[in-house]
Design a protein around this motif. Structure first.
Motif, short mmCIF file in Angstrom:
data_model
loop_
_atom_site.label_atom_id
_atom_site.label_comp_id
_atom_site.label_asym_id
_atom_site.label_seq_id
_atom_site.Cartn_x
_atom_site.Cartn_y
_atom_site.Cartn_z
N ARG A 83 9.87 46.72 1.01
CA ARG A 83 11.03 45.85 1.23
C ARG A 83 11.56 45.39 -0.13
NH1 ARG A 83 6.93 43.52 3.86
NH2 ARG A 83 7.12 41.62 2.61
N LYS A 84 12.85 45.49 -0.31
CA LYS A 84 13.43 45.17 -1.61
C LYS A 84 14.03 43.77 -1.62
CE LYS A 84 16.38 46.91 -5.29
NZ LYS A 84 17.31 47.97 -5.76
N ALA A 85 13.69 43.03 -2.69
CA ALA A 85 14.33 41.75 -2.94
C ALA A 85 15.30 41.97 -4.10
CB ALA A 85 13.28 40.69 -3.26
N SER A 86 15.50 40.97 -4.96
CA SER A 86 16.45 41.12 -6.06
C SER A 86 15.97 42.15 -7.08
CB SER A 86 16.69 39.77 -6.74
OG SER A 86 15.46 39.21 -7.14
N THR A 87 14.75 42.00 -7.58
CA THR A 87 14.23 42.94 -8.58
C THR A 87 12.89 43.54 -8.18
OG1 THR A 87 13.21 41.11 -9.79
CG2 THR A 87 15.42 41.81 -10.50
N TRP A 88 12.16 42.92 -7.26
CA TRP A 88 10.82 43.38 -6.87
C TRP A 88 10.86 43.99 -5.48
CZ3 TRP A 88 6.43 43.09 -9.94
CH2 TRP A 88 6.56 42.34 -11.13
N LEU A 89 10.02 44.99 -5.26
CA LEU A 89 9.81 45.57 -3.94
C LEU A 89 8.43 45.17 -3.46
CD1 LEU A 89 11.53 47.89 -5.73
CD2 LEU A 89 11.50 48.98 -3.47
N THR A 90 8.33 44.80 -2.20
CA THR A 90 7.06 44.37 -1.61
C THR A 90 6.63 45.36 -0.54
OG1 THR A 90 7.64 42.05 -1.99
CG2 THR A 90 5.89 42.50 -0.40
N ILE A 91 5.31 45.66 -0.53
CA ILE A 91 4.78 46.59 0.47
C ILE A 91 3.54 46.00 1.11
CG2 ILE A 91 3.53 47.87 -1.34
CD1 ILE A 91 3.80 50.37 0.44
N ASP A 92 3.50 46.03 2.42
CA ASP A 92 2.31 45.66 3.18
C ASP A 92 1.46 46.93 3.27
OD1 ASP A 92 0.40 45.24 5.18
OD2 ASP A 92 1.68 43.87 6.28
N VAL A 93 0.43 47.01 2.45
CA VAL A 93 -0.35 48.24 2.34
C VAL A 93 -1.05 48.59 3.65
CG1 VAL A 93 -2.24 49.39 1.13
CG2 VAL A 93 -0.65 47.96 -0.14
N ALA A 94 -1.55 47.57 4.34
CA ALA A 94 -2.25 47.83 5.61
C ALA A 94 -1.29 48.47 6.62
CB ALA A 94 -2.83 46.53 6.16
N GLN A 95 -0.08 47.93 6.73
CA GLN A 95 0.89 48.48 7.67
C GLN A 95 1.36 49.86 7.23
OE1 GLN A 95 1.67 46.96 10.67
NE2 GLN A 95 2.52 49.01 11.02
N ALA A 96 1.56 50.02 5.91
CA ALA A 96 1.98 51.32 5.39
C ALA A 96 0.93 52.39 5.68
CB ALA A 96 2.23 51.22 3.88
N SER A 97 -0.35 51.99 5.61
CA SER A 97 -1.44 52.93 5.90
C SER A 97 -1.34 53.43 7.33
CB SER A 97 -2.79 52.24 5.67
OG SER A 97 -3.86 53.06 6.07
N VAL A 98 -1.01 52.53 8.26
CA VAL A 98 -0.86 52.91 9.67
C VAL A 98 0.38 53.79 9.86
CG1 VAL A 98 -0.44 52.03 11.99
CG2 VAL A 98 -2.05 50.84 10.48
N ASN A 99 1.49 53.35 9.26
CA ASN A 99 2.75 54.07 9.45
C ASN A 99 2.70 55.49 8.89
OD1 ASN A 99 3.70 51.72 10.60
ND2 ASN A 99 4.91 51.09 8.81
#
Length: 652
Positions: free
Chosen positions: A457-473
């Motif tokens: 997910r992108k904010a102004s300059t940083w991107l955030t990732i939920d690693v646990a959810q990404a692992s499932v997806n």
């Protein structure tokens, strides 16, 4: 209690292998080793694990630094002492040895350089704290390296019978097996036979490879006598002025005592400075560096000072307050006279200190209600458990260390298995475009990295990732996603940050009877409390000993030598009993208890919470409510904990 262990005697005939002798002379500049070093080094070079029980200043660090130059792979050194890490790194780098450390003081650029040197195989020794071994990113990196030796400093911390049990240490042995490290060196200066037995069992060390050189230091003269509290400062000044101006350490229990005593010594014309953990790190570093260079400076310090301090000419160590046990006492006096010249060690024993030390021991014991609610909070999560120690600490008003200890007890009961610390959130800031990053990889890897980016997910300059959810997806192991992000961070393609640390566990089995389990855990905490109180009593026994003080101390560590000939008792001083303290709960004290109870603070709802507060033992809930600035905090710190608790139970 575990069985005791008799360490192997040191043989003066043991010789270093030729290659080790050559490195000893060419790199370290020594022509011969100290007692015990040859036995330990030879065992490691032959592929066996070893335990080194050497006194403070006995040369423990050479036992892994020298083999590190000859073994094929990385030597990982686990130490709780950042000061020791820094000093040893400077020493090794000055010798041309590639050594590094990972700790919170490093900048991002310094961290990246350390990781780069590790991956290239350049680094020979890496120093880390035990807590670092709970970091999933770090453990994933270790799994990709060739590890030749694990050196565990302050190894007594793994033992539940030790004076400084640390739950993070208990996992080191299992991690060594998981990483398939071929040899381990455990190092300590304060192991009783029971603690030594725990260490060798944990790391699979043969009794013949447990080497103890002896605790006796012939250049240390021990002095101990009762001292009235109101005369203690004057007595200390007299003792200091009886001797030449010289480097000395005065140990105290409380931070405020360090400040007050240093000010008193300064007013008496002595060059004294206070040192304690409440100071900013810059100030502590300044005082430490000044002490290292000075020839007449006195540091009045809590136990925060001295760990890793390698000043050879400390001529005196005074205990203004009683140490919390003979292990602490042995470690602290061991900082005197490391140059082999005579040194003075004096203990000013005041009965009031017993109450202060006991109050801290009692105050650390969780209530039965807190233990029960913690067990429910952990076991009700199901098969996969993720815990925030910060949150648990505040919700249940129990210190982080006590929660870690409870979780360790659940491990020992076979109920939980740690899966490591994980971060709930990763965020990153790209340093170049996605196209520029992806073009460096083949088609398969580029697609995987692009998929990771699309999960963010992108904010102004940083991107955030939920690693646990990404692992499932993505149907990919969490470890692979984290390793990819770490790799990109190491290349400078992005800046990676982590947040929301949680400690992972797997539920191995449900307890047959949860109530019985809770009772068992409460008994363990009460047993630990009793051990701590017993340790305080052993210090009193030393002060009141009619026989040789040195031999009384050595007896505790399982060593028999006979009278030393140069302590108080051997020189004719008559033992005196420590006068019983007359402090008891007064009418005005009861009024204080009643007054605070009527204020009905949420953080002081139970009798034990109220007692901790009045006895000066801070708790998470009281700190969060900013009650440490309350006028009655520590108002009854000189009253026995049990008396305050009994009165508090009548009020709450």
């Amino acid at each position: 209690m575990s069985a005791t262990l008799e360490a192997a005697p040191v043989s003066n005939s043991t010789q270093l292998p030729a290659a080790a002798q050559s490195q000893l002379e060419e790199v370290f500049g020594f022509s011969e080793v100290r007692p015990g070093q040859a036995e330990v080094i030879a065992a490691l070079l032959e592929g066996r694990s070893s335990l080194a029980i050497f006194p403070t200043g006995g040369g423990k660090s050479l036992c892994y630094q020298l083999p590190a130059l000859l073994l094929d792979g990385l030597t990982l050194v686990v130490s709780p002492l950042i000061a020791l890490m820094k000093d040893q790194i400077d020493f090794l780098q000055a010798k041309g040895i590639a050594a590094a450390r990972l700790d919170s003081s490093l900048t991002r650029e310094e961290n990246l350089q350390v990781f780069s040197d590790l991956q290239s195989g350049k680094t020979r020794l890496l120093y880390v704290s035990p807590e670092r071994l709970g970091n999933e990113r770090f453990m994933a990196m270790l799994g990709r390296l060739k590890l030749a030796l694990l050196a565990v400093d302050e190894a007594h911390c793994i033992s539940a019978w030790g004076h400084n049990f640390r739950p993070d240490y208990l996992r080191i042995a299992s991690l060594a097996k998981k990483l398939e490290i071929p040899r381990v060196l455990a190092l300590t200066a304060t192991a009783t036979p029971e603690v030594a037995a725990d260490i060798v069992e944990a790391f699979g060390i043969a009794q013949a490879d447990a080497v103890k050189t002896g605790f006796y230091r012939p250049n240390l003269s021990l002095h101990a006598a009762p001292c009235e509290d109101e005369k203690r400062k004057r007595t200390l000044v007299e003792r200091l002025k009886e001797r030449p101006a010289e480097p000395a350490i005065v140990y105290v229990t409380l931070q405020k005592t360090a400040e007050q005593t240093a000010a008193y010594l300064t007013s008496a014309g002595l060059n004294a400075r206070a040192y304690h953990a409440g100071m900013k790190s810059e100030k502590r570093n300044e005082i430490q560096e000044e002490f290292m260079a000075a020839e007449d400076m006195i540091v009045v310090a809590t136990i925060a000072f001295g760990m890793g301090i390698d000043k050879a000419n400390i001529r005196a160590v005074y205990h203004y307050n009683l140490p919390k046990g003979l292990e602490s006492y042995m470690q602290e006096i061991g900082r005197a006279g490391r140059d082999g010249q005579p040194a003075h060690c004096e203990l000013l024993a005041c009965a009031d200190d017993v109450i202060t030390l006991e109050n801290f021991s009692y105050g650390d014991t969780p209530t039965a209600e807190a233990v029960a609610s913690l067990v429910d909070a952990v076991l009700d999560q199901g098969e996969t458990i993720e815990l925030s120690l910060y949150r648990l600490s505040r919700e249940h008003d129990v210190r982080d260390l006590v929660i870690k200890t409870l979780l360790t007890y659940l491990e020992l009961e076979g109920i939980l298995q740690p899966t490591g610390a994980i971060y709930t959130e990763y965020k990153f800031k790209p340093q170049r475009s996605s196209a520029e990053i992806l073009e460096q990889f083949d088609e398969g890897r580029a697609k995987f990295i692009a998929d990771i980016f699309r999960q963010s997910r992108k904010a102004s300059t940083w991107l955030t990732i939920d690693v646990a959810q990404a692992s499932v997806n993505l149907n990919q192991p969490r470890e692979r996603i984290v390793a990819a992000l770490d790799y990109l961070d190491g290349r400078g393609d992005l800046i990676l940050q982590t947040a929301g640390v949680r400690h992972g566990f797997r539920l191995l089995k449900h307890p047959d009877d949860r109530r019985e389990l809770i009772e068992t855990l409460n008994e363990r905490f009460l047993q630990r409390e009793e051990q701590d109180i017993t340790r305080i009593r052993t210090v009193i026994d030393l002060v009141e000993s009619a026989g040789c003080l040195t031999q009384t101390l050595l007896d505790y560590f399982g060593e028999e030598r006979g009278p030393c000939g140069h302590c108080d008792r051997c020189l004719g001083a008559v033992a005196q009993p420590l006068p019983a303290t007359a402090v008891t709960l007064s009418g005005s004290d009861r009024q204080v208890i009643a007054r605070v109870a009527k204020e009905r603070h949420d953080a002081l709802r139970s009798p034990r919470q109220l007692t901790r507060f009045l006895c000066g033992v801070a708790s998470p809930a009281a700190s969060q409510a900013k009650l440490r600035s309350h006028k009655d905090f520590a108002a009854l710190e000189r009253v026995p904990f049990g008396e305050v608790l009994a009165a508090a139970e009548q009020q709450v």
